[in-house]
Design an enzyme around this catalytic site. Structure first.
Site, PDB file in Angstrom:
ATOM      1  N   CYS A 176       0.816  -1.354  -0.002  1.00 36.94           N
ATOM      2  CA  CYS A 176      -0.124   0.129   0.214  1.00 36.94           C
ATOM      3  C   CYS A 176       0.824   1.173  -0.128  1.00 36.94           C
ATOM      4  CB  CYS A 176      -1.103   0.041   0.881  1.00 36.94           C
ATOM      5  SG  CYS A 176      -2.242  -1.556   1.050  1.00 36.94           S
ATOM      6  N   HIS A 316      -1.628   8.169   5.966  1.00 36.44           N
ATOM      7  CA  HIS A 316      -2.196   6.975   5.191  1.00 36.44           C
ATOM      8  C   HIS A 316      -3.576   6.902   5.645  1.00 36.44           C
ATOM      9  CE1 HIS A 316      -1.830   3.386   3.341  1.00 36.44           C
ATOM     10  NE2 HIS A 316      -1.964   2.471   4.261  1.00 36.44           N
ATOM     11  N   GLU A 327      -0.585   5.053  13.372  1.00 35.60           N
ATOM     12  CA  GLU A 327      -0.168   6.456  12.552  1.00 35.60           C
ATOM     13  C   GLU A 327      -0.185   7.700  13.521  1.00 35.60           C
ATOM     14  OE1 GLU A 327      -2.297   7.182   8.768  1.00 35.60           O
ATOM     15  OE2 GLU A 327      -0.571   8.566   8.428  1.00 35.60           O
ATOM     16  N   LYS A 348      -8.994   8.876   1.936  1.00 38.23           N
ATOM     17  CA  LYS A 348      -9.528   7.697   1.906  1.00 38.23           C
ATOM     18  C   LYS A 348     -10.760   7.567   2.668  1.00 38.23           C
ATOM     19  CE  LYS A 348      -5.335   4.755   2.017  1.00 38.23           C
ATOM     20  NZ  LYS A 348      -4.156   6.062   2.365  1.00 38.23           N
ATOM     21  N   HIS A 353      -9.380   3.164  -0.079  1.00 42.50           N
ATOM     22  CA  HIS A 353      -8.272   2.839   0.077  1.00 42.50           C
ATOM     23  C   HIS A 353      -7.751   2.391  -1.298  1.00 42.50           C
ATOM     24  CE1 HIS A 353      -4.003   1.715   0.668  1.00 42.50           C
ATOM     25  NE2 HIS A 353      -4.324   1.102   1.855  1.00 42.50           N
ATOM     26  N   PHE A 412       1.533  -3.561   4.270  1.00 44.58           N
ATOM     27  CA  PHE A 412       1.790  -4.892   4.638  1.00 44.58           C
ATOM     28  C   PHE A 412       3.481  -5.249   4.178  1.00 44.58           C
ATOM     29  CE2 PHE A 412      -2.926  -6.933   4.426  1.00 44.58           C
ATOM     30  CZ  PHE A 412      -3.143  -6.069   5.369  1.00 44.58           C
TER      31      PHE A 412
END
Lengths: 426, 397
Positions: A176, A316, A327, A348, A353, A412
């Site tokens: 991502c 993010h 975060e 997002k 996403h 990830f």
């Protein structure tokens, strides 16, 4: 005399073209208008039936004709739309010739169910199909186009042809964070003086039933299907996962010197890139936030500025319980008590996403934020999480004076990339 | 800073393939023409299987091994060998500053689950809903992480603690060349001090074999030596893991790293093969990085995979440079696609280290006996359907 070097004596990297496509529409104008109005592009999935699935919503892009449908086909088209817009705005290169390399963030590619089913059907194996049957069909020579379409390099190869980029195009994945990595590779190439320009694209058209099920089985997705527009709730206490989405972002990066020499309009400066991998776990960040903190610090240091110089954060901000908590830990560790007063808004919440594309799409939105001096909202922020005291630009857009922004992307596999982006020099 | 200060050295390598693990097994295996093939599991297709590996030696936690598929285990294992060879294993502080570029495809599928779904499809009342139900019940949640392209790098971070940065390139053979090219460029420009670069490939997979077979690229029985396959040839996939530690000279000297070879240059190209001859790209790369330093002590480790027509075209190119001795590897350890270039770079580094070329059992005449000392080696890569690359390594001192 204007210096074309940055604080570290490297060629300064500027942005001269921006392209965006998301579930909200194609193009900067449409996207910016709708994102500032707090509109959501998340909807019920119509691409495939969702009976039996826990999550039935996504931010798919359904208005492009990608036939025969597959993730690489749609990813290629999305990238193409975004890149066309960016290259046209930059007015760079000749007809069918972009004067630099292509760095493409793209979802990993594999043969999909439609193709597996076609191969099984062709084999006549009926209710006893195995891979031996699929292989027999594959060897018939009737499925050559599958090889061409489903090799990992296929999307970049076709884009390289279409845009006439130079050299071997690079397809990359940092999960991502991929879109931000593509930009980072472009920045580095220009700083090395290998090229005066780079085309950096993040694209993702990979919402299909199996990818949805995969994320669903990891309990990563929001299951709040009704209303779809309220599912993505970054930083809210009732957040319950991210919403898969599609889109692409494209940037034309150039050395400041080259951009100025050809009279290009400079849209922003890519001042810094930072990264740090996390060795803690395949899907979770180290509880001490070490890699996220290191990543943000690295980006700010690479830009040659200090945390005090950052006045907006495009996080993010996925809306998973874990990401947003971590975060916040990272941001508050880097910015201290100032973290609570730096406006932060998660795109997002509206576009979902966009996975491999997210870093590029959100860098593009960050550039628009700086250009328009207007902060898009974080929608669906109705129940603040007391554990995450950030200024999240709740629900409605806000005018503000912002000069320098941080854009975070985490993925990830311990992937973390942050970008520092500033307004065009006056 | 003087150019030599920024030069890049290969200071570690880790390799595993059907020939075994480590330098000696590969050197001896290549020289002896040791043939390890499996022609039965995927008959009529031929593959070069992985050797028996004690994964515990590089991946101590069983839990970690279980979370990976074979391609990741091969890669994490080879990365461990490379770090060990470079004297970096367990050096927590340095590993936290190592930049990683991995060339990767993706992980394999659950064949039983796919077969069950495909077999149930014809009689399903509603095939789409049947697919939904089956996927929700048949997919193992952890399989996704074993399939994701960037999770080989992710597992290397977890198992070996490499965390400076982590980037994964995709795109078949090109990804391997570009991983080396970018690592070298970053080192030369001072953007990176030390890098771990490589990839892994599992040949024992029906799904990738299916993809390549759609394009007609797999070698079918009987096995034939690489240069004897002819226009109806193909590649035999090889299971392998290959990683290199590449670092700038000063960094290597400061930490007492062992120089194996200097990585002088690495370039890649993209020929539109339908429109232009492959020879043009190979010649341009040769003229750019090899011709200026071509001497009698030069050799070529060709990445020819057996894929046609790429291999025949590369053969013609090699014939035009037939004063330079050539060796190939894919006939013996197979084609490792994303991992192939790093693997051949490692073999070339061994040639440099030993200052001699390994023997060849080739009888086609392409690979001639050679006795002279070797101090420079060119490595080629011609992708089975796209992407060309070349690198040159040389002896240090």
């Amino acid at each position: 005399m204007t210096s074309f070097l940055d604080r570290a004596g490297r060629p300064r990297v500027v942005v001269t073209g921006i392209g965006i496509i998301t579930s909200l529409g194609a193009g900067k104008a449409e996207n910016w208008k709708r994102i500032c109005a707090g509109e959501s592009g998340i909807h019920q999935i119509s691409r495939f039936p969702t009976e039996g699935l826990k999550t039935k919503i996504a931010g798919t892009v359904d208005f492009l004709a990608a036939e025969p449908f597959s993730s690489p086909e749609l990813s290629e088209q999305l990238a193409s739309v975004a890149a066309h817009e960016a290259v046209a705005q930059a007015k760079i290169g000749g007809r069918d010739r972009f004067p630099g390399p292509l760095f493409l963030a793209v979802a990993p590619i594999e043969v999909e169910w439609m193709q597996r089913i076609a191969l099984a059907r062709d084999s006549g194996a009926n209710d006893q199909a195995t891979y031996a049957d699929l292989l027999r069909s594959a060897s018939s020579g009737r499925f050559r186009d599958y090889h061409e379409r489903f090799t990992f390099g296929s999307v970049a190869d076709r884009l390289a042809d279409r845009f006439g980029t130079q050299g071997s195009p690079i397809s990359l994945s940092t999960a991502c964070a991929s879109g931000a990595s593509a930009i980072q590779l472009g920045v580095e190439a220009i700083r090395r003086r290998e090229t005066d320009a780079a085309l950096c694209i993040g694209t993702d058209g990979s919402v299909n039933v199996e990818t949805l099920v995969r994320f669903s089985l990891l309990s990563a997705l929001s299951t709040q299907n009704e209303p779809a527009s309220a599912a993505a709730k970054p930083f809210a206490k009732n957040r319950d996962g991210f919403v898969m989405a599609e889109g692409a972002g494209a940037l034309v990066l150039e050395s400041h010197e080259s951009a100025q020499a050809r009279g290009a309009r400079i849209l922003g400066v890519l001042e810094g890139c930072g990264e740090m991998a996390d060795a803690f776990h395949r899907t979770r960040s180290s509880p001490d936030g070490k890699a996220i903190i290191g990543c943000i610090h690295n980006a700010i240091a690479d830009a040659g500025v200090s945390p005090a110089d950052i006045d907006y954060i495009n996080p993010h901000g996925t809306g998973t319980p874990e990401n947003d908590k971590m975060e916040f830990l990272g941001v508050s560790s880097v910015f201290g008590s100032r973290a609570q007063s730096i406006p932060t808004s998660s795109n997002k919440s509206m576009i979902g996403h966009t996975l491999s594309a997210a870093g590029a799409v959100e860098a593009a939105f960050t550039l628009l934020t700086l250009e328009h001096q207007r902060l898009p909202p974080t929608i669906n922020y109705h129940v603040p999480d007391p554990a995450i005291p950030l200024d999240v630009v709740a629900n409605t857009a806000r005018d503000a004076k912002v000069f320098r922004a941080l854009s975070n992307s985490f993925g990830f596999g311990g992937q973390n990339v942050s970008l520092v982006i500033a307004c065009a020099p006056a | 800073m003087a150019e030599s200060e920024r030069e890049a050295w290969i200071t570690g390598l880790g390799i595993v393939s059907c020939l075994g693990e480590g330098p000696a097994a590969h050197w001896d295996g290549l020289a002896a023409g040791r043939l390890v093939v499996d022609g039965t599991t995927f008959a009529p297709y031929i593959i070069h299987p992985a050797p028996r590996i004690e994964f515990d030696r590089q991946i101590p936690k069983k839990g970690d091994q279980r979370q990976m598929e074979q391609w990741q285990r091969l890669g994490v294992y080879a990365a461990g060998l490379a770090l060990e060879s470079a004297g970096l294993k367990g050096d927590v502080e340095r590993l936290a500053r190592v930049d990683m570029i991995v060339a990767a495809g993706g992980g394999e599928r659950d064949y039983a689950a796919d077969a069950k779904i495909l077999s149930g499809m014809p009689s399903a009342e509603n095939p789409d809903i049947f697919l939904n139900q089956q996927l929700m019940s048949e997919i193992r949640p952890t399989l996704f992480l074993a399939q994701l392209s960037n999770l080989l790098a992710g597992n290397i971070s977890i198992v070996h603690g490499v965390t400076g940065s982590s980037r994964t390139f995709m795109g078949e053979e090109s990804s391997g060349v570009d991983a080396v090219r970018i690592a070298l460029a970053r080192i030369a420009a001072g953007q990176c001090e030390i890098a771990l670069v490589g990839g892994a490939h599992n040949a024992e997979r029906a799904d990738t074999m299916m993809l390549y077979e759609c394009g007609g690229f797999n070698l079918k029985a009987p096995y034939r030596a690489l240069w004897e396959r002819g226009p109806d040839g193909g590649f035999a996939m090889g299971s392998m893991g290959a990683f290199l530690v590449i670092e700038n000279r000063r960094h290597a000297l400061a930490r007492g790293g062992r120089p194996i070879a200097r990585l002088r240059a690495a370039v890649s190209a993209r020929t539109r093969r339908a429109a232009a001859p492959l020879d043009t790209a190979l010649t341009a790369m040769w003229d750019g990085i090899v011709a200026p330093v071509a001497r009698a002590d030069l050799a070529i480790v060709s990445g020819a995979s057996g894929a046609e027509p790429a291999t025949s075209e590369e053969r013609a190119f090699l014939a035009a440079h037939d004063s330079v001795p050539v060796r190939t590897t894919a006939g013996l350890f197979g084609h490792g696609v994303e991992a192939q270039f790093a693997m051949n770079m490692a073999i070339a580094a061994l040639v440099i280290e030993r200052r001699q070329l390994f023997a060849s059992v080739d009888r086609s005449g392409v690979e001639k006996p050679h006795r002279g000392a070797i101090s420079r080696v060119v490595v080629t890569s011609v992708g089975h359907s796209r992407g060309e690359g070349m690198a040159i390594l040389e002896a240090i001192g």
